[in-house]
Design an enzyme around this catalytic site. Structure first.
Site, PDB file in Angstrom:
ATOM      1  N   GLU A  49       0.822  -1.209   0.000  1.00  0.00           N
ATOM      2  CA  GLU A  49       0.000   0.000   0.000  1.00  0.00           C
ATOM      3  C   GLU A  49       0.859   1.263   0.000  1.00  0.00           C
ATOM      4  O   GLU A  49       1.952   1.279   0.549  1.00  0.00           O
ATOM      5  CB  GLU A  49      -0.908  -0.013   1.240  1.00  0.00           C
ATOM      6  CG  GLU A  49      -1.904  -1.163   1.160  1.00  0.00           C
ATOM      7  CD  GLU A  49      -2.794  -1.338   2.385  1.00  0.00           C
ATOM      8  OE1 GLU A  49      -3.927  -1.800   2.209  1.00  0.00           O
ATOM      9  OE2 GLU A  49      -2.355  -1.030   3.499  1.00  0.00           O
TER      10      GLU A  49
ATOM     11  N   SER B 176      11.569   6.785   8.060  1.00  0.00           N
ATOM     12  CA  SER B 176      11.247   6.529   9.465  1.00  0.00           C
ATOM     13  C   SER B 176      11.722   5.135   9.859  1.00  0.00           C
ATOM     14  O   SER B 176      11.498   4.167   9.138  1.00  0.00           O
ATOM     15  CB  SER B 176       9.730   6.638   9.649  1.00  0.00           C
ATOM     16  OG  SER B 176       9.357   6.231  10.942  1.00  0.00           O
TER      17      SER B 176
ATOM     18  N   CYS C 154       3.268   8.460   1.029  1.00  0.00           N
ATOM     19  CA  CYS C 154       3.803   7.559   2.050  1.00  0.00           C
ATOM     20  C   CYS C 154       4.049   6.214   1.358  1.00  0.00           C
ATOM     21  O   CYS C 154       3.143   5.607   0.799  1.00  0.00           O
ATOM     22  CB  CYS C 154       2.776   7.447   3.171  1.00  0.00           C
ATOM     23  SG  CYS C 154       3.263   6.310   4.462  1.00  0.00           S
TER      24      CYS C 154
ATOM     25  N   SER D 210      10.905   6.246  15.435  1.00  0.00           N
ATOM     26  CA  SER D 210       9.683   5.902  16.161  1.00  0.00           C
ATOM     27  C   SER D 210      10.067   5.586  17.594  1.00  0.00           C
ATOM     28  O   SER D 210      10.512   4.481  17.891  1.00  0.00           O
ATOM     29  CB  SER D 210       9.012   4.688  15.512  1.00  0.00           C
ATOM     30  OG  SER D 210       8.593   5.029  14.214  1.00  0.00           O
ATOM     31  N   LEU D 211       9.913   6.570  18.459  1.00  0.00           N
ATOM     32  CA  LEU D 211      10.354   6.383  19.848  1.00  0.00           C
ATOM     33  C   LEU D 211       9.234   5.727  20.664  1.00  0.00           C
ATOM     34  O   LEU D 211       9.411   4.653  21.236  1.00  0.00           O
ATOM     35  CB  LEU D 211      10.780   7.741  20.429  1.00  0.00           C
ATOM     36  CG  LEU D 211      11.446   7.694  21.799  1.00  0.00           C
ATOM     37  CD1 LEU D 211      12.658   6.783  21.819  1.00  0.00           C
ATOM     38  CD2 LEU D 211      11.841   9.104  22.249  1.00  0.00           C
ATOM     39  N   ASN D 212       8.123   6.396  20.731  1.00  0.00           N
ATOM     40  CA  ASN D 212       6.879   5.792  21.245  1.00  0.00           C
ATOM     41  C   ASN D 212       6.859   5.409  22.720  1.00  0.00           C
ATOM     42  O   ASN D 212       5.851   4.853  23.182  1.00  0.00           O
ATOM     43  CB  ASN D 212       6.489   4.540  20.443  1.00  0.00           C
ATOM     44  CG  ASN D 212       6.207   4.865  18.983  1.00  0.00           C
ATOM     45  OD1 ASN D 212       6.022   6.024  18.644  1.00  0.00           O
ATOM     46  ND2 ASN D 212       6.173   3.861  18.129  1.00  0.00           N
TER      47      ASN D 212
ATOM     48  N   ASN E 283      -4.057   5.383  16.104  1.00  0.00           N
ATOM     49  CA  ASN E 283      -5.179   4.956  15.259  1.00  0.00           C
ATOM     50  C   ASN E 283      -5.538   3.545  15.655  1.00  0.00           C
ATOM     51  O   ASN E 283      -4.744   2.623  15.460  1.00  0.00           O
ATOM     52  CB  ASN E 283      -4.769   5.000  13.786  1.00  0.00           C
ATOM     53  CG  ASN E 283      -4.430   6.403  13.359  1.00  0.00           C
ATOM     54  OD1 ASN E 283      -5.238   7.320  13.507  1.00  0.00           O
ATOM     55  ND2 ASN E 283      -3.221   6.602  12.874  1.00  0.00           N
TER      56      ASN E 283
ATOM     57  N   CYS F  98       5.884  -4.725  16.254  1.00  0.00           N
ATOM     58  CA  CYS F  98       5.365  -3.754  17.231  1.00  0.00           C
ATOM     59  C   CYS F  98       3.903  -4.111  17.523  1.00  0.00           C
ATOM     60  O   CYS F  98       3.115  -4.312  16.589  1.00  0.00           O
ATOM     61  CB  CYS F  98       5.484  -2.331  16.699  1.00  0.00           C
ATOM     62  SG  CYS F  98       7.178  -1.901  16.234  1.00  0.00           S
TER      63      CYS F  98
ATOM     64  N   GLY G 244       6.321  -1.838   6.451  1.00  0.00           N
ATOM     65  CA  GLY G 244       7.699  -2.320   6.510  1.00  0.00           C
ATOM     66  C   GLY G 244       8.648  -1.408   7.258  1.00  0.00           C
ATOM     67  O   GLY G 244       8.329  -0.258   7.563  1.00  0.00           O
ATOM     68  N   GLU G 245       9.812  -1.946   7.544  1.00  0.00           N
ATOM     69  CA  GLU G 245      10.868  -1.202   8.240  1.00  0.00           C
ATOM     70  C   GLU G 245      11.966  -0.893   7.218  1.00  0.00           C
ATOM     71  O   GLU G 245      12.719  -1.782   6.806  1.00  0.00           O
ATOM     72  CB  GLU G 245      11.397  -2.055   9.409  1.00  0.00           C
ATOM     73  CG  GLU G 245      12.708  -1.600  10.002  1.00  0.00           C
ATOM     74  CD  GLU G 245      12.764  -0.119  10.377  1.00  0.00           C
ATOM     75  OE1 GLU G 245      11.765   0.424  10.881  1.00  0.00           O
ATOM     76  OE2 GLU G 245      13.815   0.501  10.130  1.00  0.00           O
TER      77      GLU G 245
ATOM     78  N   CYS H 208       6.006  -6.753   7.865  1.00  0.00           N
ATOM     79  CA  CYS H 208       7.121  -6.214   8.644  1.00  0.00           C
ATOM     80  C   CYS H 208       7.513  -7.235   9.700  1.00  0.00           C
ATOM     81  O   CYS H 208       6.657  -7.909  10.265  1.00  0.00           O
ATOM     82  CB  CYS H 208       6.724  -4.904   9.325  1.00  0.00           C
ATOM     83  SG  CYS H 208       8.087  -4.145  10.252  1.00  0.00           S
TER      84      CYS H 208
ATOM     85  N   CYS I 136      -1.406   6.100   9.853  1.00  0.00           N
ATOM     86  CA  CYS I 136      -0.216   5.407  10.352  1.00  0.00           C
ATOM     87  C   CYS I 136      -0.595   4.116  11.047  1.00  0.00           C
ATOM     88  O   CYS I 136      -1.482   4.084  11.884  1.00  0.00           O
ATOM     89  CB  CYS I 136       0.482   6.251  11.409  1.00  0.00           C
ATOM     90  SG  CYS I 136       1.190   7.727  10.777  1.00  0.00           S
TER      91      CYS I 136
ATOM     92  N   CYS J  81       0.816  -2.078  16.002  1.00  0.00           N
ATOM     93  CA  CYS J  81       0.813  -1.740  14.569  1.00  0.00           C
ATOM     94  C   CYS J  81       0.206  -2.855  13.723  1.00  0.00           C
ATOM     95  O   CYS J  81       0.583  -4.027  13.861  1.00  0.00           O
ATOM     96  CB  CYS J  81       2.249  -1.468  14.118  1.00  0.00           C
ATOM     97  SG  CYS J  81       2.426  -1.270  12.339  1.00  0.00           S
TER      98      CYS J  81
HETATM   99  N1  SAH Z   1       8.650   0.846  10.282  1.00  0.00           N
HETATM  100  C1  SAH Z   1       8.888   2.238  10.335  1.00  0.00           C
HETATM  101  C2  SAH Z   1       8.044   3.027   9.361  1.00  0.00           C
HETATM  102  C3  SAH Z   1       6.615   2.611   9.223  1.00  0.00           C
HETATM  103  S1  SAH Z   1       5.573   2.833  10.639  1.00  0.00           S
HETATM  104  C4  SAH Z   1       8.727   2.747  11.739  1.00  0.00           C
HETATM  105  O1  SAH Z   1       8.212   2.016  12.587  1.00  0.00           O
HETATM  106  O2  SAH Z   1       9.138   3.854  11.978  1.00  0.00           O
HETATM  107  C5  SAH Z   1       5.274   4.586  10.584  1.00  0.00           C
HETATM  108  C6  SAH Z   1       4.856   5.204  11.932  1.00  0.00           C
HETATM  109  O3  SAH Z   1       3.540   4.783  12.293  1.00  0.00           O
HETATM  110  C7  SAH Z   1       5.738   4.795  13.111  1.00  0.00           C
HETATM  111  O4  SAH Z   1       6.146   5.964  13.800  1.00  0.00           O
HETATM  112  C8  SAH Z   1       4.839   3.962  13.977  1.00  0.00           C
HETATM  113  O5  SAH Z   1       5.210   4.069  15.337  1.00  0.00           O
HETATM  114  C9  SAH Z   1       3.498   4.562  13.687  1.00  0.00           C
HETATM  115  N2  SAH Z   1       2.350   3.694  13.967  1.00  0.00           N
HETATM  116  C10 SAH Z   1       2.278   2.363  13.864  1.00  0.00           C
HETATM  117  N3  SAH Z   1       1.043   1.922  14.176  1.00  0.00           N
HETATM  118  C11 SAH Z   1       0.330   3.037  14.481  1.00  0.00           C
HETATM  119  C12 SAH Z   1      -1.034   3.247  14.837  1.00  0.00           C
HETATM  120  N4  SAH Z   1      -1.881   2.254  14.916  1.00  0.00           N
HETATM  121  N5  SAH Z   1      -1.453   4.512  15.068  1.00  0.00           N
HETATM  122  C13 SAH Z   1      -0.595   5.553  14.923  1.00  0.00           C
HETATM  123  N6  SAH Z   1       0.675   5.410  14.542  1.00  0.00           N
HETATM  124  C14 SAH Z   1       1.148   4.173  14.338  1.00  0.00           C
HETATM  125 FE1  SF4 Z   2       7.028  -2.471  11.463  1.00  0.00          FE
HETATM  126 FE2  SF4 Z   2       7.034   0.195  11.840  1.00  0.00          FE
HETATM  127 FE3  SF4 Z   2       4.811  -1.262  12.251  1.00  0.00          FE
HETATM  128 FE4  SF4 Z   2       6.836  -1.502  13.947  1.00  0.00          FE
HETATM  129  S1  SF4 Z   2       5.615   0.346  13.579  1.00  0.00           S
HETATM  130  S2  SF4 Z   2       5.661  -3.202  13.061  1.00  0.00           S
HETATM  131  S3  SF4 Z   2       8.548  -1.301  12.558  1.00  0.00           S
HETATM  132  S4  SF4 Z   2       5.848  -0.954  10.303  1.00  0.00           S
END
Ligand code: SAH
Ligand code: SF4
Length: 370
Positions: free
Chosen positions: A102, A209, A115, A231-233, A307, A126, A177-178, A122, A350, A129
């Site tokens: 996508e 990212s 994007c 992506s610190l989170n 989300n 996480c 993906g990463e 991936c 995201c 996600c």
């Molecule tokens: N794999 C990479 C890039 C793709 S994810 C990464 O993790 O950085 C892109 C962003 O979406 C990341 O910052 C991730 O933390 C965030 N993300 C993942 N799931 C999400 C969700 N359900 N709601 C909001 N942001 C989310």
């Molecule tokens: Fe992969 Fe990024 Fe989603 Fe983590 S947040 S599972 S690294 S796509």
């Protein structure tokens, strides 16, 4: 039948769109062609986004025939298009081997951002996600990464009646993906996307990212010049390891160390993404700790209200909490922005990119790679 017709022994066709200009030159040299031909073909592929050899009308019929027996142009086919009320369009593409990926188009008054995905699924797992729940199916090739950009340029030209070859202005590698787990292919794709004989994106308009693959951050800094987002989170290892398995291998201290060493161009900052998960990482103490972690790092924070994905068990924060969190950061001199949620109504936001139908033989559970 042409001489180079595929036989069981013959080499597989070359994926032409995955070649840098230099690699294309040596490929064409092998076919007995002069270097300027490579520039011609490369421009067809990456400036005009050609998807067939027939389009390359200034090449001789003979060369086109030889090219089509030795090489392929891998395009992505549109499988689904969903339009959000806010103008966001999610495209689902089918790759040549039937995988679904996508890309999300996000127009605004001053930019047209895409994007982009870098992998099918991936491996990072996480827990919040949607893409993470898929596991990794495979890496995307450079041509498949770049083809998303060409395909959306085509769509935007058509939908918005534009003449310019490249209406997209910005790219963010935040799709499925990463990116740093597919670094070699990402690097080739970036070289093509920035090429003056290709789409000619400026490094200032491309952001990658990462989940925080520490050794790859160093390589990324040494070998590319585009912008970095992390992506610190979370603000403690306990918290972060729970939602991001990668943290068990490279913890927050190691990640922040890599960020402090990252070679930043003049005036540039690292973007830190912080997905706000209600009751998990959204307390006042989190805001304090976050400000502390970022001390000494040229940083900007994107607060992303979560989300929600059904079944993953996390809740988003109310708007007021996101604003309070932002204010706490601002009081500590941290520039923070609440990222506007785009495409939520079509699950294009995201971490919602997982709209992949079951694919034959691929029911395996995700396995965190770290
Ligand atoms: N794999 C990479 C890039 C793709 S994810 C990464 O993790 O950085 C892109 C962003 O979406 C990341 O910052 C991730 O933390 C965030 N993300 C993942 N799931 C999400 C969700 N359900 N709601 C909001 N942001 C989310
Ligand atoms: Fe992969 Fe990024 Fe989603 Fe983590 S947040 S599972 S690294 S796509």
């Amino acid at each position: 039948m042409s001489e180079a017709a595929a036989t069981p022994e013959s080499a597989p066709p070359v994926d032409l769109g995955s070649l840098t200009l230099l690699a294309l030159q040596s490929f064409l040299k092998g076919l007995g062609e002069k270097p300027f031909r490579a520039q011609q073909v490369y421009r067809w592929l990456h400036q005009r986004g050609a998807t067939s050899f027939e389009e390359m009308t200034d090449l001789s019929k003979d060369l086109r025939a030889r090219l089509s027996s030795a090489a392929v142009i891998r395009k992505v086919e549109k499988d689904l298009e969903q339009r959000s009320v806010d103008g966001t369009i999610k495209y689902r593409w089918r790759t040549h081997d039937g995988k679904l990926i996508e890309s999300v188009y996000m127009p605004s008054t001053d930019r047209k951002t895409l994007c982009v995905s870098t992998q099918v699924g991936c491996a990072m797992g996480c827990t919040f996600c949607a893409t993470g729940t898929l596991g990794l199916k495979r890496n995307l090739t450079p041509s498949e990464i770049v083809a998303q950009v060409h395909a959306v340029n085509r769509e935007v030209r058509k939908n918005e009646g534009l003449e310019q070859l490249r209406p997209l202005t910005n790219l963010v590698f935040m799709g499925m993906g990463e990116p740093l787990h597919n670094f070699e292919n990402l690097k080739v794709a970036l070289e093509i996307l920035k090429s003056g004989d290709g789409p000619n994106f400026s490094h200032r308009h491309i952001t990658v990212s990462t989940v925080g693959l520490v050794p790859m951050i160093e390589r990324f800094g040494a070998e590319t010049d585009v912008k970095l987002a992390i992506s610190l989170n979370a603000t403690t290892d306990e918290q972060r390891s729970r939602v991001m398995p990668v943290n068990r291998k490279w913890n927050i201290a190691a990640l922040m160390d890599a960020c402090r060493k990252f070679p930043l161009r003049q005036g540039r900052r690292i973007t830190f993404e912080y997905v706000m998960l209600s009751g998990v990482n959204d307390t006042d103490a989190d805001a304090e700790r976050l400000a502390g972690l970022l001390e000494g790092v040229p940083a900007k924070v994107n607060l992303i209200p979560y989300n929600e994905n059904a079944g993953l068990g996390f809740k988003t924060v109310v708007e007021r909490r996101a604003e309070e969190f932002r204010e706490l950061l601002a009081a500590r001199n941290v520039a923070a922005f609440i990222r506007q949620n785009r495409g939520r109504d079509i699950a294009a936001a995201c971490g919602q990119l997982a709209n992949v139908e079951a694919q034959p033989g691929e029911g395996a559970a995700p396995t965190p790679a770290v």
